[in-house]
Motif scaffolding. Structure first.
Motif, short mmCIF file in Angstrom:
data_model
loop_
_atom_site.label_atom_id
_atom_site.label_comp_id
_atom_site.label_asym_id
_atom_site.label_seq_id
_atom_site.Cartn_x
_atom_site.Cartn_y
_atom_site.Cartn_z
N CYS A 93 40.38 50.01 48.43
CA CYS A 93 40.42 48.65 49.00
C CYS A 93 41.38 47.79 48.18
O CYS A 93 41.85 48.20 47.11
CB CYS A 93 39.01 48.05 49.00
SG CYS A 93 38.46 47.57 47.35
N SER A 95 40.92 45.24 46.18
CA SER A 95 40.48 45.03 44.79
C SER A 95 40.69 46.29 43.97
O SER A 95 41.23 46.24 42.85
CB SER A 95 39.00 44.66 44.74
OG SER A 95 38.78 43.35 45.18
N TYR A 103 34.91 44.61 41.78
CA TYR A 103 34.94 43.72 42.96
C TYR A 103 35.36 44.49 44.20
O TYR A 103 35.89 43.92 45.15
CB TYR A 103 35.89 42.54 42.71
CG TYR A 103 35.54 41.81 41.44
CD1 TYR A 103 34.50 40.88 41.42
CD2 TYR A 103 36.19 42.11 40.25
CE1 TYR A 103 34.14 40.26 40.25
CE2 TYR A 103 35.83 41.49 39.07
CZ TYR A 103 34.80 40.57 39.07
OH TYR A 103 34.43 39.96 37.91
N CYS A 104 35.12 45.80 44.18
CA CYS A 104 35.40 46.64 45.35
C CYS A 104 34.86 45.96 46.60
O CYS A 104 33.73 45.46 46.61
CB CYS A 104 34.72 48.00 45.17
SG CYS A 104 34.88 49.07 46.61
N TRP A 105 35.67 45.92 47.64
CA TRP A 105 35.24 45.26 48.87
C TRP A 105 34.03 45.95 49.48
O TRP A 105 33.37 45.41 50.35
CB TRP A 105 36.42 45.20 49.87
CG TRP A 105 37.47 44.21 49.47
CD1 TRP A 105 37.74 43.75 48.21
CD2 TRP A 105 38.41 43.55 50.33
NE1 TRP A 105 38.77 42.85 48.22
CE2 TRP A 105 39.21 42.72 49.51
CE3 TRP A 105 38.66 43.61 51.70
CZ2 TRP A 105 40.24 41.94 50.03
CZ3 TRP A 105 39.69 42.83 52.21
CH2 TRP A 105 40.47 41.99 51.39
N HIS A 106 33.76 47.15 49.04
CA HIS A 106 32.61 47.90 49.56
C HIS A 106 31.49 48.00 48.53
O HIS A 106 30.65 48.89 48.59
CB HIS A 106 33.06 49.30 50.01
CG HIS A 106 34.17 49.25 51.01
ND1 HIS A 106 33.99 48.72 52.27
CD2 HIS A 106 35.48 49.60 50.92
CE1 HIS A 106 35.16 48.77 52.92
NE2 HIS A 106 36.06 49.29 52.13
#
Ligand SMILES: [Zn+2]
Ligand SMILES: [Zn+2]
Length: 375
Positions: A93, A95, A103-106
């Motif tokens: 992602c 981030s 801060y991974c979007w998932h």
């Protein structure tokens, strides 16, 4: 294979110790024989269903252990390796592409959905189940932070395990993968205070005290720790605080301003209370920064004085101390070995069967960081 695990079956617990089954590792996964697992505030807020994570589930996300088997495609981890486990991230992602993997979007699906990620989606069941004596099998949710390590064995992935030297004390350093990296990373990675910067830390739990140790190392001064438990404040002084404030006895903002008349350059809020976050913001000097670490129930709101904010002040959310665990955890291990990051001072060991006692001691403040030993 059969394993022993702490299963949460209803909101609020208890953690029940049960014999369940774990599948063999799939592509990219590793089977870890868990040696120790810390208990973190986040385990308890999921037990209490602050987030809609499905039950029944095996929690635990501060696991450390020895790799027993690896799934297809795993290249950098092998059976026999000693590992610390940390959080999960997708790697693709926006981030993650910038290296901001916490801060991974998932982040929510990957760490809190109770299911596991294979690269094609988040709907693959966790590798846990329970055979019933009357026949039939019950799905148990897991893959919590890609580990669910409140158990004798855990399935992690190549991506969220950090291989460490075999002389590393896994029983003490298991919590590096969440609590300790969160506190230390907020100082080392996020705020990066200059020598002599003034700092307030609200909450002298394991995260706040790890931040105190880091602040001492980067020579913050003063380091003012705020809590309501006298024993914790005394420990904070031993670990590097220069001043303490007992918020049950005096007004925090007034007490801080007696030490730093114009407020402090940095503050770190680790309690998750909106009232305390507001205080951690109010103690800032012009252009000061408050790092928020403490997690609250979804939807919790806080009110801040807009004019105070307007004067260059920042409130910054920080997940996992902005840590890249494969790089940062070995650095923390080195500091521990050199006596500069004495997290052993915060830990008390329990057996897996004593998990309810450990949680009660954590809640009462008797124990700062319970670590469960799996045998
Ligand atoms: Zn945690
Ligand atoms: Zn990602």
């Amino acid at each position: 294979m059969d394993i022993k695990a702490a299963v949460v079956r209803q909101k609020g617990g208890p953690f029940s110790i049960e014999c369940i089954q774990v599948d063999a590792p799939m592509d990219g996964e590793v089977l870890v024989k868990v040696v120790a697992c810390g208990i973190c505030h986040t385990d308890l807020i999921i037990r209490d269903q602050f987030y809609p994570t499905p039950l029944p589930i095996v929690l635990g996300h501060e696991g450390a252990g020895i790799v027993e088997a690896v799934g297809p495609g795993v290249k950098t981890v092998k059976p026999g390796d000693h590992v610390l486990m940390s959080f999960a991230y997708c790697g693709t992602c926006p981030s993650c592409l910038e290296g901001a993997t916490s801060y991974c979007w998932h982040h929510m699906e990957m760490n809190f959905s109770g299911k596991r990620y294979s690269g094609s989606g988040w709907t693959i069941p966790a590798p846990l189940s329970k055979k019933h004596s009357h026949g039939g099998s019950e799905q148990i949710n897991g893959a919590f932070f890609n580990q669910s390590s409140l158990a004798t064995h855990a399935i992690a992935t190549e991506g969220n395990v950090v291989v460490v030297d075999k002389d590393v004390d896994l029983k003490t350093l298991a919590p590096l993968g969440c609590g300790f990296q969160t506190g230390a990373g907020a100082v080392f990675n996020t705020l990066r205070p200059e020598v002599g910067s003034s700092l307030v830390i609200t909450g002298a739990g394991n995260v706040g005290l790890a931040a105190v140790m880091a602040a001492k190392l980067v020579k913050c001064d003063p380091i003012i720790v705020v809590d309501v438990v006298p024993e914790r404040l005394a420990l904070a002084m031993e670990l590097g605080a220069t001043h303490t404030v007992d918020a049950s006895r005096e007004d925090t903002v007034e007490a801080v301003k007696r030490i730093c008349r114009d407020g402090v350059r940095y503050s770190i809020e680790s309690t998750g209370s909106p009232k305390v976050l507001r205080t951690a913001f109010e103690v800032l000097q012009t252009r000061g920064t408050c790092g928020l670490i403490g997690g609250a129930k979804l939807g919790t709101e806080v009110s801040l004085d807009m004019t105070h904010l307007l004067f260059g002040r920042t409130v910054r959310g920080i997940l996992q101390g902005d840590s890249k665990p494969k790089k940062f955890l070995p650095q923390l291990v080195k500091l521990y070995k050199d006596g500069l990051f004495p997290v052993d001072r915060l830990i008390k060991h329990y057996s897996l069967d004593q998990i309810e006692e450990a949680v009660a001691d954590m809640k009462s403040g008797r124990t700062i960081k319970p670590v469960l030993l799996m045998e």
